[in-house]
Design an enzyme around this catalytic site. Structure first.
Site, PDB file in Angstrom:
ATOM      1  CB  ALA A   1      56.598  54.476 125.951  1.00 53.57           C
TER       2      ALA A   1
ATOM      3  N   GLY B   1      58.987  49.860 125.975  1.00 52.40           N
ATOM      4  CA  GLY B   1      58.484  49.634 127.305  1.00 52.40           C
ATOM      5  C   GLY B   1      57.907  48.658 127.658  1.00 52.40           C
TER       6      GLY B   1
ATOM      7  CD  GLU C   1      62.473  49.845 128.333  1.00 49.62           C
ATOM      8  OE1 GLU C   1      61.627  50.660 128.085  1.00 49.62           O
ATOM      9  OE2 GLU C   1      63.559  50.550 128.855  1.00 49.62           O
TER      10      GLU C   1
ATOM     11  CD  GLU D   1      62.806  51.587 123.447  1.00 51.50           C
ATOM     12  OE1 GLU D   1      63.531  50.778 122.719  1.00 51.50           O
ATOM     13  OE2 GLU D   1      62.213  51.154 124.476  1.00 51.50           O
TER      14      GLU D   1
HETATM   15  N1  DAK Z   1      52.593  54.000 120.793  1.00 51.35           N
HETATM   16  C1  DAK Z   1      51.469  54.410 120.465  1.00 51.35           C
HETATM   17  N2  DAK Z   1      50.470  53.752 119.661  1.00 51.35           N
HETATM   18  C2  DAK Z   1      50.953  52.565 119.078  1.00 51.35           C
HETATM   19  C3  DAK Z   1      52.215  51.962 119.382  1.00 51.35           C
HETATM   20  C4  DAK Z   1      52.972  52.763 120.688  1.00 51.35           C
HETATM   21  N3  DAK Z   1      54.061  52.359 121.139  1.00 51.35           N
HETATM   22  N4  DAK Z   1      52.473  50.993 118.831  1.00 51.35           N
HETATM   23  C5  DAK Z   1      51.515  50.731 118.014  1.00 51.35           C
HETATM   24  N5  DAK Z   1      50.765  51.541 118.184  1.00 51.35           N
HETATM   25  C6  DAK Z   1      49.485  51.881 117.266  1.00 51.35           C
HETATM   26  C7  DAK Z   1      49.521  52.147 115.997  1.00 51.35           C
HETATM   27  O1  DAK Z   1      50.000  53.647 115.951  1.00 51.35           O
HETATM   28  C8  DAK Z   1      48.140  51.695 115.297  1.00 51.35           C
HETATM   29  O2  DAK Z   1      47.456  52.797 115.466  1.00 51.35           O
HETATM   30  P1  DAK Z   1      46.380  53.209 114.290  1.00 51.35           P
HETATM   31  O3  DAK Z   1      47.163  53.742 113.197  1.00 51.35           O
HETATM   32  O4  DAK Z   1      45.437  52.002 114.032  1.00 51.35           O
HETATM   33  O5  DAK Z   1      45.426  54.453 115.002  1.00 51.35           O
HETATM   34  C9  DAK Z   1      47.634  50.524 116.122  1.00 51.35           C
HETATM   35  O6  DAK Z   1      48.483  50.919 117.284  1.00 51.35           O
HETATM   36  C10 DAK Z   1      48.302  49.362 115.351  1.00 51.35           C
HETATM   37  O7  DAK Z   1      49.677  49.371 115.069  1.00 51.35           O
HETATM   38  P2  DAK Z   1      50.370  48.870 113.587  1.00 51.35           P
HETATM   39  O8  DAK Z   1      49.097  49.513 112.435  1.00 51.35           O
HETATM   40  O9  DAK Z   1      51.463  49.574 113.371  1.00 51.35           O
HETATM   41  O10 DAK Z   1      50.260  47.314 113.796  1.00 51.35           O
HETATM   42  P3  DAK Z   1      51.223  46.535 112.984  1.00 51.35           P
HETATM   43  O11 DAK Z   1      50.827  44.961 113.322  1.00 51.35           O
HETATM   44  O12 DAK Z   1      51.459  46.838 111.646  1.00 51.35           O
HETATM   45  O13 DAK Z   1      52.770  46.615 113.607  1.00 51.35           O
HETATM   46  C11 DAK Z   1      54.287  47.067 115.641  1.00 51.35           C
HETATM   47  C12 DAK Z   1      52.978  46.306 115.115  1.00 51.35           C
HETATM   48  C13 DAK Z   1      54.121  46.793 117.110  1.00 51.35           C
HETATM   49  C14 DAK Z   1      55.480  46.209 114.832  1.00 51.35           C
HETATM   50  C15 DAK Z   1      54.064  48.455 115.289  1.00 51.35           C
HETATM   51  O14 DAK Z   1      53.121  49.048 115.698  1.00 51.35           O
HETATM   52  C16 DAK Z   1      55.414  49.280 115.784  1.00 51.35           C
HETATM   53  O15 DAK Z   1      56.277  49.491 115.364  1.00 51.35           O
HETATM   54  N6  DAK Z   1      54.869  49.903 117.076  1.00 51.35           N
HETATM   55  C17 DAK Z   1      56.072  50.746 117.712  1.00 51.35           C
HETATM   56  C18 DAK Z   1      57.019  50.103 118.361  1.00 51.35           C
HETATM   57  C19 DAK Z   1      57.867  50.851 119.115  1.00 51.35           C
HETATM   58  O16 DAK Z   1      58.573  51.661 118.500  1.00 51.35           O
HETATM   59  N7  DAK Z   1      57.910  50.636 120.606  1.00 51.35           N
HETATM   60  C20 DAK Z   1      58.850  51.500 121.370  1.00 51.35           C
HETATM   61  C21 DAK Z   1      57.953  52.770 121.757  1.00 51.35           C
HETATM   62  S1  DAK Z   1      59.341  53.919 122.561  1.00 51.35           S
HETATM   63  C22 DAK Z   1      61.838  57.280 128.405  1.00 51.35           C
HETATM   64  C23 DAK Z   1      61.588  56.125 129.023  1.00 51.35           C
HETATM   65  C24 DAK Z   1      61.048  55.040 128.235  1.00 51.35           C
HETATM   66  C25 DAK Z   1      60.838  55.219 127.058  1.00 51.35           C
HETATM   67  C26 DAK Z   1      60.548  56.564 126.463  1.00 51.35           C
HETATM   68  C27 DAK Z   1      61.266  57.529 127.001  1.00 51.35           C
HETATM   69  N8  DAK Z   1      62.141  58.473 129.264  1.00 51.35           N
HETATM   70  C28 DAK Z   1      62.869  58.434 130.549  1.00 51.35           C
HETATM   71  C29 DAK Z   1      62.037  59.745 128.767  1.00 51.35           C
HETATM   72  C30 DAK Z   1      60.184  54.186 126.387  1.00 51.35           C
HETATM   73  C31 DAK Z   1      59.934  54.377 124.910  1.00 51.35           C
HETATM   74  C32 DAK Z   1      59.538  53.337 124.196  1.00 51.35           C
HETATM   75  O17 DAK Z   1      58.680  52.362 124.365  1.00 51.35           O
END
Ligand code: DAK
Length: 258
Positions: free
Chosen positions: A65, A109, A112, A132
């Site tokens: 997400a 997400g 998922e 998450e």
């Molecule tokens: N959201 C927004 N931007 C993201 C992102 C994300 N999930 N993942 C990556 N980006 C962006 C980074 O901020 C970066 O942007 P800039 O700095 O260039 O502007 C760009 O994409 C490239 O990312 P990285 O520089 O971090 O690239 P790396 O190769 O170094 O690392 C990575 C790749 C995938 C390991 C890393 O980007 C990472 O850890 N990303 C976050 C992964 C994550 O935590 N995903 C889970 C998201 S939370 C809900 C229901 C569902 C959910 C929430 C609430 N409710 C019912 C309330 C679901 C939640 C989620 O999915």
């Protein structure tokens, strides 16, 4: 229809949807999930399409997400706006087979979304995680429910509680993915698989998908009953008779998807 966050095309009877927010690693925001839902519904309604593929880029299927979009939302924002429920669950109503072709990151997400597909074809580079917990969030798009059903409680707890990331081979061993292919062959092999599936009788595919999904949601006796009714229904179709007679005649069946 024009799209800003996905690309859509048909290859024969296969509908392809490519997630396309490259600068955010295909992070899933509302605009993308709206477009994805609309594209899924359009392919599902198109009689010329028999299977649908969702894919991303070489680097990311989807990194989850969109954290930037969510960072300041309040409880009332997500409740009143029906976050997730409003547009993430369109995939649940799709009757045709949906295949995820995953290379690179499928996180949060994104993982998922892949889990909500019927078949997952993983490239060697695919990485699956529900991280998450690192954000003090929880997998809220079906992850805490579909993952244990897919790989069992022990592995699912490990992934959800520790944010453990699985590589493609681990995901294959645990039963999270359907098959693993070389990165260079991901799109071609997924197209071949999807085209094979789409060549079969569409009503039979729909009946099988419904029946397998029942296995997740009902006790065995109810599931078996559902399956039996679905089987009886096959005898009302043109294609089942065509399929059996073609076998006996040693010829290729000509399915009419009815
Ligand atoms: N959201 C927004 N931007 C993201 C992102 C994300 N999930 N993942 C990556 N980006 C962006 C980074 O901020 C970066 O942007 P800039 O700095 O260039 O502007 C760009 O994409 C490239 O990312 P990285 O520089 O971090 O690239 P790396 O190769 O170094 O690392 C990575 C790749 C995938 C390991 C890393 O980007 C990472 O850890 N990303 C976050 C992964 C994550 O935590 N995903 C889970 C998201 S939370 C809900 C229901 C569902 C959910 C929430 C609430 N409710 C019912 C309330 C679901 C939640 C989620 O999915």
């Amino acid at each position: 229809m024009t799209h800003s966050t996905i690309q859509v095309q048909a290859q024969g009877r296969v509908g392809w949807i490519t997630l396309h927010r490259p600068r955010q690693l295909n992070a899933l925001n509302d605009a993308l999930m709206d477009e994805l839902g609309a594209a899924l519904r359009a392919f599902d309604a198109d009689p010329g399409i028999g299977a649908i593929v969702i894919t991303g880029s070489d680097k990311a299927f989807a990194a989850g997400a969109d954290i930037e979009a969510m960072a300041d939302w309040t409880f009332m924002d997500v409740t009143a706006g029906q976050f997730i429920t409003r547009n993430w669950e369109a995939i649940r109503s799709v009757r045709k087979p949906v295949i995820a072709a995953v290379a690179g990151y499928a996180m949060g997400g994104g993982c998922e979304l892949a889990l909500a597909c019927d078949v997952i074809v993983a490239a060697e580079s695919a990485r699956f995680a529900l991280p998450e917990i690192k954000l003090a969030m929880l997998p809220g798009a079906g992850g805490t429910q579909r993952l244990p059903r897919a790989i069992g409680k022990a592995k699912a707890m490990d992934m959800c509680l520790s944010a453990r990331m699985l590589d493609a081979q681990e995901a294959d061993r645990y039963g999270l993915v359907s098959r693993v292919v070389p990165d260079a062959g991901l799109l071609e092999q997924t197209q071949a698989l999807a085209a094979q599936i789409a060549s079969y009788s569409l009503p039979a595919l729909v009946a099988i998908k419904e029946s397998v999904n029942r296995a997740w949601e009902s006790p065995l006796s109810e599931g078996i009953l559902f399956e039996r009714r679905a089987l009886y229904g096959r005898f009302a179709s043109h294609d089942a008779h065509e399929g059996m007679h073609a076998f006996l005649d040693k010829r290729t069946p000509a399915f009419e998807h009815r």
